[in-house]
Design a protein around this motif. Structure first.
Motif, PDB file in Angstrom:
ATOM      1  N   PHE A  81      -8.964 -16.684   1.610  1.00  0.00           N
ATOM      2  CA  PHE A  81      -8.536 -18.083   2.288  1.00  0.00           C
ATOM      3  C   PHE A  81      -7.248 -18.018   2.627  1.00  0.00           C
ATOM      4  O   PHE A  81      -6.501 -18.516   3.242  1.00  0.00           O
ATOM      5  CB  PHE A  81      -9.065 -18.538   1.181  1.00  0.00           C
ATOM      6  CG  PHE A  81     -10.567 -19.116   0.897  1.00  0.00           C
ATOM      7  CD1 PHE A  81     -10.939 -19.677   2.312  1.00  0.00           C
ATOM      8  CD2 PHE A  81     -11.321 -18.999  -0.523  1.00  0.00           C
ATOM      9  CE1 PHE A  81     -12.590 -19.736   1.945  1.00  0.00           C
ATOM     10  CE2 PHE A  81     -12.235 -19.510  -0.466  1.00  0.00           C
ATOM     11  CZ  PHE A  81     -13.366 -19.948   0.373  1.00  0.00           C
ATOM     12  N   ASP A  82      -6.427 -16.459   1.466  1.00  0.00           N
ATOM     13  CA  ASP A  82      -5.135 -16.321   1.402  1.00  0.00           C
ATOM     14  C   ASP A  82      -5.025 -15.147   1.919  1.00  0.00           C
ATOM     15  O   ASP A  82      -4.708 -13.953   1.670  1.00  0.00           O
ATOM     16  CB  ASP A  82      -4.435 -16.194   0.247  1.00  0.00           C
ATOM     17  CG  ASP A  82      -2.907 -15.610  -0.705  1.00  0.00           C
ATOM     18  OD1 ASP A  82      -2.784 -15.525   0.520  1.00  0.00           O
ATOM     19  OD2 ASP A  82      -2.306 -15.628  -1.013  1.00  0.00           O
ATOM     20  N   ALA A  83      -4.372 -15.326   3.603  1.00  0.00           N
ATOM     21  CA  ALA A  83      -3.993 -13.912   4.285  1.00  0.00           C
ATOM     22  C   ALA A  83      -3.450 -13.295   3.550  1.00  0.00           C
ATOM     23  O   ALA A  83      -3.051 -11.849   3.772  1.00  0.00           O
ATOM     24  CB  ALA A  83      -3.817 -14.276   5.589  1.00  0.00           C
ATOM     25  N   THR A  84      -2.387 -13.571   2.914  1.00  0.00           N
ATOM     26  CA  THR A  84      -1.068 -12.421   2.067  1.00  0.00           C
ATOM     27  C   THR A  84      -2.463 -11.364   1.154  1.00  0.00           C
ATOM     28  O   THR A  84      -1.728 -10.129   0.838  1.00  0.00           O
ATOM     29  CB  THR A  84      -0.212 -13.061   1.215  1.00  0.00           C
ATOM     30  OG1 THR A  84      -0.686 -13.482   0.055  1.00  0.00           O
ATOM     31  CG2 THR A  84       0.505 -14.060   2.256  1.00  0.00           C
ATOM     32  N   ARG A  85      -3.422 -11.844   0.722  1.00  0.00           N
ATOM     33  CA  ARG A  85      -4.427 -11.121   0.010  1.00  0.00           C
ATOM     34  C   ARG A  85      -5.171  -9.900   0.995  1.00  0.00           C
ATOM     35  O   ARG A  85      -5.297  -8.659   0.235  1.00  0.00           O
ATOM     36  CB  ARG A  85      -5.753 -11.512  -0.516  1.00  0.00           C
ATOM     37  CG  ARG A  85      -4.857 -12.200  -1.478  1.00  0.00           C
ATOM     38  CD  ARG A  85      -5.966 -13.351  -1.788  1.00  0.00           C
ATOM     39  NE  ARG A  85      -5.889 -14.085  -3.299  1.00  0.00           N
ATOM     40  CZ  ARG A  85      -5.463 -14.384  -4.736  1.00  0.00           C
ATOM     41  NH1 ARG A  85      -5.993 -12.472  -4.682  1.00  0.00           N
ATOM     42  NH2 ARG A  85      -5.030 -14.341  -5.788  1.00  0.00           N
ATOM     43  N   GLU A  86      -4.945 -10.062   2.172  1.00  0.00           N
ATOM     44  CA  GLU A  86      -5.632  -8.927   3.581  1.00  0.00           C
ATOM     45  C   GLU A  86      -4.349  -7.773   3.344  1.00  0.00           C
ATOM     46  O   GLU A  86      -3.206  -7.883   3.185  1.00  0.00           O
ATOM     47  CB  GLU A  86      -5.536  -9.530   4.622  1.00  0.00           C
ATOM     48  CG  GLU A  86      -6.108 -10.300   4.939  1.00  0.00           C
ATOM     49  CD  GLU A  86      -7.931 -10.126   4.672  1.00  0.00           C
ATOM     50  OE1 GLU A  86      -8.569  -9.039   4.822  1.00  0.00           O
ATOM     51  OE2 GLU A  86      -8.468 -10.855   3.918  1.00  0.00           O
ATOM     52  N   LEU A  87      -5.132  -6.877   2.909  1.00  0.00           N
ATOM     53  CA  LEU A  87      -4.197  -5.163   3.075  1.00  0.00           C
ATOM     54  C   LEU A  87      -3.557  -5.156   4.008  1.00  0.00           C
ATOM     55  O   LEU A  87      -2.258  -4.232   3.250  1.00  0.00           O
ATOM     56  CB  LEU A  87      -5.355  -3.796   2.413  1.00  0.00           C
ATOM     57  CG  LEU A  87      -4.971  -2.552   2.461  1.00  0.00           C
ATOM     58  CD1 LEU A  87      -4.193  -2.542   0.902  1.00  0.00           C
ATOM     59  CD2 LEU A  87      -6.052  -1.452   2.752  1.00  0.00           C
ATOM     60  N   ASP A  88      -3.727  -4.840   5.156  1.00  0.00           N
ATOM     61  CA  ASP A  88      -2.325  -4.659   5.864  1.00  0.00           C
ATOM     62  C   ASP A  88      -1.524  -5.814   6.796  1.00  0.00           C
ATOM     63  O   ASP A  88      -1.563  -5.788   7.590  1.00  0.00           O
ATOM     64  CB  ASP A  88      -3.267  -4.489   7.408  1.00  0.00           C
ATOM     65  CG  ASP A  88      -4.293  -2.776   6.595  1.00  0.00           C
ATOM     66  OD1 ASP A  88      -3.390  -1.624   5.819  1.00  0.00           O
ATOM     67  OD2 ASP A  88      -4.962  -2.771   7.363  1.00  0.00           O
ATOM     68  N   PHE A  89      -2.387  -7.285   5.727  1.00  0.00           N
ATOM     69  CA  PHE A  89      -1.574  -8.816   6.485  1.00  0.00           C
ATOM     70  C   PHE A  89       0.200  -7.959   6.199  1.00  0.00           C
ATOM     71  O   PHE A  89       0.293  -8.219   7.447  1.00  0.00           O
ATOM     72  CB  PHE A  89      -1.931 -10.083   5.735  1.00  0.00           C
ATOM     73  CG  PHE A  89      -0.915 -10.836   5.739  1.00  0.00           C
ATOM     74  CD1 PHE A  89      -1.594 -11.839   7.325  1.00  0.00           C
ATOM     75  CD2 PHE A  89      -0.219 -11.608   5.851  1.00  0.00           C
ATOM     76  CE1 PHE A  89      -1.384 -12.568   7.666  1.00  0.00           C
ATOM     77  CE2 PHE A  89       0.863 -12.920   6.129  1.00  0.00           C
ATOM     78  CZ  PHE A  89      -0.087 -13.094   7.099  1.00  0.00           C
ATOM     79  N   GLN A  90       0.925  -8.503   5.257  1.00  0.00           N
ATOM     80  CA  GLN A  90       2.330  -7.937   5.424  1.00  0.00           C
ATOM     81  C   GLN A  90       2.731  -7.048   6.050  1.00  0.00           C
ATOM     82  O   GLN A  90       3.698  -6.876   6.649  1.00  0.00           O
ATOM     83  CB  GLN A  90       2.313  -7.562   4.098  1.00  0.00           C
ATOM     84  CG  GLN A  90       2.606  -8.948   3.154  1.00  0.00           C
ATOM     85  CD  GLN A  90       3.298  -9.256   1.639  1.00  0.00           C
ATOM     86  OE1 GLN A  90       4.159  -8.579   1.487  1.00  0.00           O
ATOM     87  NE2 GLN A  90       2.297  -9.421   0.824  1.00  0.00           N
ATOM     88  N   ARG A  91       2.240  -5.567   6.224  1.00  0.00           N
ATOM     89  CA  ARG A  91       2.320  -4.607   7.254  1.00  0.00           C
ATOM     90  C   ARG A  91       2.740  -5.688   9.483  1.00  0.00           C
ATOM     91  O   ARG A  91       3.187  -4.178   9.760  1.00  0.00           O
ATOM     92  CB  ARG A  91       1.702  -3.436   7.526  1.00  0.00           C
ATOM     93  CG  ARG A  91       2.299  -3.074   5.972  1.00  0.00           C
ATOM     94  CD  ARG A  91       1.672  -1.894   5.752  1.00  0.00           C
ATOM     95  NE  ARG A  91       0.363  -1.636   5.144  1.00  0.00           N
ATOM     96  CZ  ARG A  91      -0.619  -1.081   4.991  1.00  0.00           C
ATOM     97  NH1 ARG A  91      -0.774   0.481   5.322  1.00  0.00           N
ATOM     98  NH2 ARG A  91      -1.908  -1.332   4.060  1.00  0.00           N
ATOM     99  N   GLN A  92       1.778  -5.910   9.234  1.00  0.00           N
ATOM    100  CA  GLN A  92       1.677  -6.701  10.628  1.00  0.00           C
ATOM    101  C   GLN A  92       2.776  -7.610  11.203  1.00  0.00           C
ATOM    102  O   GLN A  92       3.121  -8.668  11.678  1.00  0.00           O
ATOM    103  CB  GLN A  92       0.465  -7.018  10.497  1.00  0.00           C
ATOM    104  CG  GLN A  92      -1.180  -5.853  10.833  1.00  0.00           C
ATOM    105  CD  GLN A  92      -2.098  -6.793  11.736  1.00  0.00           C
ATOM    106  OE1 GLN A  92      -2.090  -6.892  12.251  1.00  0.00           O
ATOM    107  NE2 GLN A  92      -2.508  -6.571  10.153  1.00  0.00           N
TER     108      GLN A  92
END
Length: 200
Positions: A81-92
């Motif tokens: 639900f929180d997109a920032t928990r995705e491994l590559d999210f912040q790198r994108q």
């Protein structure tokens, strides 16, 4: 949570959360939400502000509404639900753009959790209230109240557009003004692809 006085085109990015074909029909006033969001995204593109979107479990919920996909630069898949928990999210996320305008559906679930996650990660999220929705208005209202209670920043889509413009001298002023003058609630059944402007 730091609160800059105004936004700027060079430090902003738009993050549209889960405006997907399988979810939107259940969201209150979804066509108005789509229209207002399209206006903001079109203005962002005209001003050179990157537009990102998330899609939650797209194999089940569908892809981004095609009218909004036309004015989106990058789609990020997610299962949290929180997109920032995705491994590559912040790198994108674009580098050097700490002000993230968060909008989408549903306000009280993925939008709120992602905004809180961005704040925890050191970004400055702004909740775009007129481009955010839930199935029930009471849930949307509760999300905004909670966001404000923790010191979150809120603004409207038109506020963002005029802060990015700074003055009528901006080369894209007439283009953006045309978007602002358009009825924000008018349906956008037929939309041409919006050209990427180099006038940032």
């Amino acid at each position: 949570m730091p609160k800059p006085r105004v936004l700027a085109v060079h430090d902003s990015v738009v993050l549209m959360v889960d405006m997907q074909t399988g979810l939107l029909p259940a969201v209150a006033n979804s066509e108005k939400l789509i229209s207002r969001t399209h206006r903001l995204l079109s203005g962002a593109r005209a001003l050179g502000v990157p537009v990102l979107a998330t899609e939650h479990c797209s194999e089940k919920i569908g892809n981004t509404d095609p009218r909004l996909a036309l004015v989106t630069d990058l789609v990020i898949e997610k299962v949290y639900f929180d997109a920032t928990r995705e491994l590559d999210f912040q790198r994108q996320l674009p580098v050097g753009r700490p002000n993230i305008l968060v909008l989408g559906a549903e306000a009280h679930v993925c939008v709120l959790q992602t905004a809180l996650g961005l704040a925890s990660a050191g970004y400055t999220p702004w909740l775009v209230t007129d481009c955010t929705g839930s199935r029930f208005d009471s849930d949307r209202d509760a999300a905004i109240q909670r966001w404000l209670a923790v010191g979150g920043n809120v603004l409207s889509s038109e506020m963002a557009l005029f802060e990015w413009l700074v003055s009528p001298a901006h080369p894209a002023f007439s283009e953006v003004l045309g978007l602002v003058k358009r009825d924000p609630d008018a349906p956008i059944e037929h939309v041409e692809p919006f050209p990427t402007s180099s006038s940032a």
